[in-house]
Design a protein around this motif. Structure first.
Motif, PDB file in Angstrom:
ATOM      1  N   GLU A 201     -20.872  26.950  37.827  1.00 19.34           N
ATOM      2  CA  GLU A 201     -21.357  28.286  37.475  1.00 19.34           C
ATOM      3  C   GLU A 201     -22.853  28.269  37.184  1.00 19.34           C
ATOM      4  OE1 GLU A 201     -18.916  29.499  34.250  1.00 19.34           O
ATOM      5  OE2 GLU A 201     -17.252  30.134  35.531  1.00 19.34           O
ATOM      6  N   ALA A 202     -23.333  27.209  36.538  1.00 19.01           N
ATOM      7  CA  ALA A 202     -24.775  27.100  36.259  1.00 19.01           C
ATOM      8  C   ALA A 202     -25.567  26.999  37.559  1.00 19.01           C
ATOM      9  CB  ALA A 202     -25.030  25.880  35.368  1.00 19.01           C
ATOM     10  N   ILE A 203     -25.054  26.225  38.513  1.00 16.30           N
ATOM     11  CA  ILE A 203     -25.729  26.100  39.803  1.00 16.30           C
ATOM     12  C   ILE A 203     -25.679  27.419  40.565  1.00 16.30           C
ATOM     13  CG2 ILE A 203     -25.541  25.003  42.072  1.00 16.30           C
ATOM     14  CD1 ILE A 203     -24.742  22.422  40.615  1.00 16.30           C
ATOM     15  N   ALA A 204     -24.542  28.108  40.485  1.00 20.01           N
ATOM     16  CA  ALA A 204     -24.425  29.405  41.157  1.00 20.01           C
ATOM     17  C   ALA A 204     -25.412  30.406  40.573  1.00 20.01           C
ATOM     18  CB  ALA A 204     -22.998  29.929  41.039  1.00 20.01           C
ATOM     19  N   ALA A 205     -25.573  30.403  39.254  1.00 19.82           N
ATOM     20  CA  ALA A 205     -26.507  31.328  38.610  1.00 19.82           C
ATOM     21  C   ALA A 205     -27.950  31.024  39.005  1.00 19.82           C
ATOM     22  CB  ALA A 205     -26.335  31.249  37.092  1.00 19.82           C
ATOM     23  N   GLU A 206     -28.248  29.750  39.194  1.00 16.88           N
ATOM     24  CA  GLU A 206     -29.611  29.337  39.532  1.00 16.88           C
ATOM     25  C   GLU A 206     -30.048  29.831  40.908  1.00 16.88           C
ATOM     26  OE1 GLU A 206     -32.179  25.150  39.587  1.00 16.88           O
ATOM     27  OE2 GLU A 206     -30.077  25.179  38.940  1.00 16.88           O
ATOM     28  N   ARG A 207     -29.079  30.114  41.796  1.00 14.83           N
ATOM     29  CA  ARG A 207     -29.429  30.519  43.155  1.00 14.83           C
ATOM     30  C   ARG A 207     -30.212  31.836  43.189  1.00 14.83           C
ATOM     31  NH1 ARG A 207     -24.854  33.212  42.250  1.00 14.83           N
ATOM     32  NH2 ARG A 207     -24.361  35.070  43.508  1.00 14.83           N
ATOM     33  N   THR A 208     -30.028  32.657  42.150  1.00 14.96           N
ATOM     34  CA  THR A 208     -30.684  33.970  42.146  1.00 14.96           C
ATOM     35  C   THR A 208     -32.213  33.842  42.100  1.00 14.96           C
ATOM     36  OG1 THR A 208     -30.476  34.096  39.730  1.00 14.96           O
ATOM     37  CG2 THR A 208     -28.703  35.064  41.053  1.00 14.96           C
ATOM     38  N   LYS A 209     -32.707  32.707  41.609  1.00 10.96           N
ATOM     39  CA  LYS A 209     -34.163  32.508  41.522  1.00 10.96           C
ATOM     40  C   LYS A 209     -34.817  32.405  42.896  1.00 10.96           C
ATOM     41  CE  LYS A 209     -34.160  28.759  39.140  1.00 10.96           C
ATOM     42  NZ  LYS A 209     -34.591  27.589  38.322  1.00 10.96           N
ATOM     43  N   PHE A 210     -34.021  32.047  43.916  1.00  8.25           N
ATOM     44  CA  PHE A 210     -34.594  31.750  45.229  1.00  8.25           C
ATOM     45  C   PHE A 210     -34.508  32.926  46.201  1.00  8.25           C
ATOM     46  CE2 PHE A 210     -32.560  27.670  43.703  1.00  8.25           C
ATOM     47  CZ  PHE A 210     -33.736  27.165  43.145  1.00  8.25           C
ATOM     48  N   HIS A 211     -33.867  34.020  45.772  1.00  5.13           N
ATOM     49  CA  HIS A 211     -33.754  35.220  46.618  1.00  5.13           C
ATOM     50  C   HIS A 211     -33.189  34.871  48.000  1.00  5.13           C
ATOM     51  CE1 HIS A 211     -36.051  37.197  43.488  1.00  5.13           C
ATOM     52  NE2 HIS A 211     -36.992  36.278  43.606  1.00  5.13           N
ATOM     53  N   LEU A 212     -32.092  34.153  47.994  1.00  3.20           N
ATOM     54  CA  LEU A 212     -31.478  33.708  49.247  1.00  3.20           C
ATOM     55  C   LEU A 212     -30.620  34.818  49.853  1.00  3.20           C
ATOM     56  CD1 LEU A 212     -30.360  30.180  47.997  1.00  3.20           C
ATOM     57  CD2 LEU A 212     -32.313  30.690  49.482  1.00  3.20           C
ATOM     58  N   ARG A 213     -30.615  34.855  51.169  1.00  3.63           N
ATOM     59  CA  ARG A 213     -29.804  35.845  51.880  1.00  3.63           C
ATOM     60  C   ARG A 213     -28.358  35.372  51.966  1.00  3.63           C
ATOM     61  NH1 ARG A 213     -31.278  36.232  57.405  1.00  3.63           N
ATOM     62  NH2 ARG A 213     -32.110  34.128  57.180  1.00  3.63           N
ATOM     63  N   GLU A 214     -27.440  36.302  51.789  1.00  3.43           N
ATOM     64  CA  GLU A 214     -26.023  35.975  51.958  1.00  3.43           C
ATOM     65  C   GLU A 214     -25.659  36.054  53.435  1.00  3.43           C
ATOM     66  OE1 GLU A 214     -23.251  38.006  49.576  1.00  3.43           O
ATOM     67  OE2 GLU A 214     -24.182  37.464  47.664  1.00  3.43           O
TER      68      GLU A 214
ATOM     69  N   LEU B 156     -25.671  29.366  51.289  1.00  5.74           N
ATOM     70  CA  LEU B 156     -26.006  27.972  51.579  1.00  5.74           C
ATOM     71  C   LEU B 156     -26.783  27.824  52.877  1.00  5.74           C
ATOM     72  CD1 LEU B 156     -25.706  25.306  50.210  1.00  5.74           C
ATOM     73  CD2 LEU B 156     -23.516  24.976  51.330  1.00  5.74           C
ATOM     74  N   GLU B 157     -26.392  28.567  53.894  1.00  6.89           N
ATOM     75  CA  GLU B 157     -27.079  28.461  55.179  1.00  6.89           C
ATOM     76  C   GLU B 157     -28.558  28.800  55.049  1.00  6.89           C
ATOM     77  OE1 GLU B 157     -26.901  30.453  59.658  1.00  6.89           O
ATOM     78  OE2 GLU B 157     -25.129  30.547  58.362  1.00  6.89           O
ATOM     79  N   ASP B 158     -28.865  29.867  54.314  1.00  9.31           N
ATOM     80  CA  ASP B 158     -30.263  30.258  54.117  1.00  9.31           C
ATOM     81  C   ASP B 158     -31.008  29.215  53.295  1.00  9.31           C
ATOM     82  OD1 ASP B 158     -32.417  32.032  54.487  1.00  9.31           O
ATOM     83  OD2 ASP B 158     -32.106  32.897  52.498  1.00  9.31           O
ATOM     84  N   ALA B 159     -30.328  28.631  52.305  1.00  9.80           N
ATOM     85  CA  ALA B 159     -30.962  27.595  51.481  1.00  9.80           C
ATOM     86  C   ALA B 159     -31.319  26.368  52.307  1.00  9.80           C
ATOM     87  CB  ALA B 159     -30.031  27.209  50.336  1.00  9.80           C
ATOM     88  N   VAL B 160     -30.413  25.956  53.174  1.00  9.48           N
ATOM     89  CA  VAL B 160     -30.668  24.785  54.029  1.00  9.48           C
ATOM     90  C   VAL B 160     -31.873  25.057  54.943  1.00  9.48           C
ATOM     91  CG1 VAL B 160     -29.733  23.387  55.905  1.00  9.48           C
ATOM     92  CG2 VAL B 160     -28.307  23.944  53.936  1.00  9.48           C
ATOM     93  N   ASP B 161     -31.967  26.270  55.474  1.00  9.98           N
ATOM     94  CA  ASP B 161     -33.089  26.629  56.349  1.00  9.98           C
ATOM     95  C   ASP B 161     -34.425  26.600  55.621  1.00  9.98           C
ATOM     96  OD1 ASP B 161     -31.382  26.971  58.462  1.00  9.98           O
ATOM     97  OD2 ASP B 161     -31.227  29.142  58.257  1.00  9.98           O
ATOM     98  N   LYS B 162     -34.412  26.925  54.327  1.00 12.09           N
ATOM     99  CA  LYS B 162     -35.661  27.058  53.571  1.00 12.09           C
ATOM    100  C   LYS B 162     -36.048  25.810  52.787  1.00 12.09           C
ATOM    101  CE  LYS B 162     -35.277  32.084  52.979  1.00 12.09           C
ATOM    102  NZ  LYS B 162     -35.039  33.194  52.017  1.00 12.09           N
ATOM    103  N   GLN B 163     -35.199  24.780  52.792  1.00 13.92           N
ATOM    104  CA  GLN B 163     -35.453  23.630  51.929  1.00 13.92           C
ATOM    105  C   GLN B 163     -36.706  22.853  52.318  1.00 13.92           C
ATOM    106  OE1 GLN B 163     -32.646  20.376  52.161  1.00 13.92           O
ATOM    107  NE2 GLN B 163     -31.969  21.024  54.185  1.00 13.92           N
ATOM    108  N   THR B 164     -37.065  22.885  53.590  1.00 16.58           N
ATOM    109  CA  THR B 164     -38.257  22.131  54.013  1.00 16.58           C
ATOM    110  C   THR B 164     -39.533  22.716  53.424  1.00 16.58           C
ATOM    111  OG1 THR B 164     -38.350  23.468  56.035  1.00 16.58           O
ATOM    112  CG2 THR B 164     -37.216  21.343  56.162  1.00 16.58           C
ATOM    113  N   GLU B 165     -39.495  23.987  53.067  1.00 17.27           N
ATOM    114  CA  GLU B 165     -40.689  24.652  52.542  1.00 17.27           C
ATOM    115  C   GLU B 165     -40.660  24.806  51.027  1.00 17.27           C
ATOM    116  OE1 GLU B 165     -40.739  28.352  54.540  1.00 17.27           O
ATOM    117  OE2 GLU B 165     -40.970  27.491  56.542  1.00 17.27           O
TER     118      GLU B 165
END
Length: 411
Positions: free
Chosen positions: A119-132, A45-54
């Motif tokens: 679970e569907a939302i969790a699976a979708e995260r893989t498309k964004f190559h987010l860092r854990e 989530l932290e990485d997603a929040v950082d990247k959402q502006t782009e």
């Protein structure tokens, strides 16, 4: 915002699991499965929040996550409320009634549905190559649904609670100043209505600061354990962690007695869920050492809790005006120096009518609209079929049920 709210939902879920609420309702495995999936999402989530502006795709993903988090939160609140009713039923046979069986079937279906969505939302995260990212908070600990503090936030000052605040301050400073017995004033309201904010405004009012010798703030939530509460009060009164050096309840209670004895004190007990009157009477006896005018302010969602503790008329919090809700939404949706386009303001004022006067709904909707500047996007939020009632709350034994329009929005 998504990070903070997801943490609150996870904390509440872990608390219910540790209290065996899932076992009572037959959804323990679903709860544990949900907890595992949400923790997986939290790691990126932290990485997603950082990247959402782009990335618009990530922004949309976060919005969907925020919407389902509110749906999960509502299901968990419903579970907690139902088990609380079972625990206080006069007839043990009622715990095995047809009504309970039907309810368990219903809640199992709802839990399965939200699990599938998460679970569907969790699976979708893989498309964004987010860092854990490492989750520093130990997940096995039973945590309160949230923790609050007494310091005012900037947003607390514009929430349209001046009249409520002045009424409570007058009661504490003038009406009960000569009363020898400790006064208890409950603030009742559904989740998200601003009970904590109002309590903060009262706690930090200059008249209150001057009137009371000692002011204490403690967040209670669902943990009304005597030693924990008294320690928290000592630490709030002294501004230090010295209470943790005391191990025995007798020594801890004596220390609090010394701090409060013959002094006019104000104690705010925020977010109280305990409706076991014996526990309250035990704490009340410890607190009955102050001078005239000593008072306790309690915030709670449940009328039964207020009825057990109160000595003064309850302050029932009502919703904010549409004008104040719009101010909150506008604050979250736009930057401090950003001009609001007239058409967006018109649509925004229609949107806040769906907030039902609930500040949390207005601020969450503002967060959803933060990166939307086209009029059709705002119209979509206004008309979305996902803007539905999902926040059902009950006041135990109050004889009525309140429904909140959720702050969820489809994308």
């Amino acid at each position: 915002m998504a990070e903070a709210f997801l943490q609150l939902v996870l904390d509440k879920l872990i608390s219910l699991i540790n209290r065996e609420i899932g076992l009572i309702l037959g959804v323990d495995n679903e709860m544990k499965k949900l907890c595992s999936t949400l923790t997986t999402i939290q790691a990126v989530l932290e990485d997603a929040v950082d990247k959402q502006t782009e990335s618009k795709a990530i922004r949309n993903w976060l919005q969907k996550l925020n919407a389902i988090a509110y749906e999960v939160d509502d299901v968990l609140d419903e579970c907690n409320t139902h088990v609380s009713k079972l625990n206080h039923s006069h007839s043990k046979l009622s715990r095995y009634s047809l009504k309970k069986i039907l309810y368990c079937h219903k809640i199992a279906r709802r839990m399965k549905q939200v699990n599938e969505k998460v679970e569907a939302i969790a699976a979708e995260r893989t498309k964004f190559h987010l860092r854990e990212m490492p989750v520093h908070r130990p997940r096995e600990v039973s945590l309160a649904s949230r923790e609050t503090a007494s310091l005012l936030n900037e947003s607390d000052k514009i929430l349209g609670r001046e009249e409520d605040k002045d009424k409570i301050v007058k009661m504490l400073v003038n009406d009960v100043k000569d009363k020898q017995e400790m006064s208890v004033l409950p603030i009742i309201g559904i989740g998200g209505l601003g009970k904590t904010t109002l309590a903060r405004l009262v706690f930090n009012d200059p008249q209150v600061e001057q009137h009371f010798d000692v002011r204490i703030w403690v967040c209670v939530s669902d943990n009304f354990e005597m030693k924990t509460l008294v320690k928290a009060m000592i630490e709030s009164a002294t501004g230090s962690g010295k209470a943790t050096d005391l191990q025995h309840l007798d020594a801890i209670e004596r220390r609090l007695w010394e701090l409060l004895s013959k002094k006019r004190y104000l104690i705010v007990m925020d977010d109280v869920w305990n409706d076991n009157q014996d526990k309250w009477f035990e704490l009340r006896d410890v607190l009955s050492c102050g001078s005239a005018g000593s008072s306790v302010v309690v915030t709670t969602r449940q009328k039964k809790v207020a009825d057990i503790m109160t000595t003064l008329p309850c302050h029932c919090l009502e919703g904010l005006s549409d004008e104040h809700c719009w101010a909150l939404l506008q604050q979250r949706a736009f930057g401090p120096d950003e001009e609001v386009p007239p058409q967006l303001e018109i649509t925004g004022k229609h949107i806040v009518k769906k907030c039902a006067g609930v500040p949390l709904a207005a601020t969450t909707l503002g967060g959803i609209l933060r990166f939307k500047r086209r009029e059709e996007e705002w119209i979509h939020v206004r008309d979305s079929e996902h803007m539905e009632v999902v926040g059902r709350r009950e006041f135990d034994n109050a004889g009525f049920e309140i429904e909140l329009l959720s702050c969820s929005s489809g994308t």
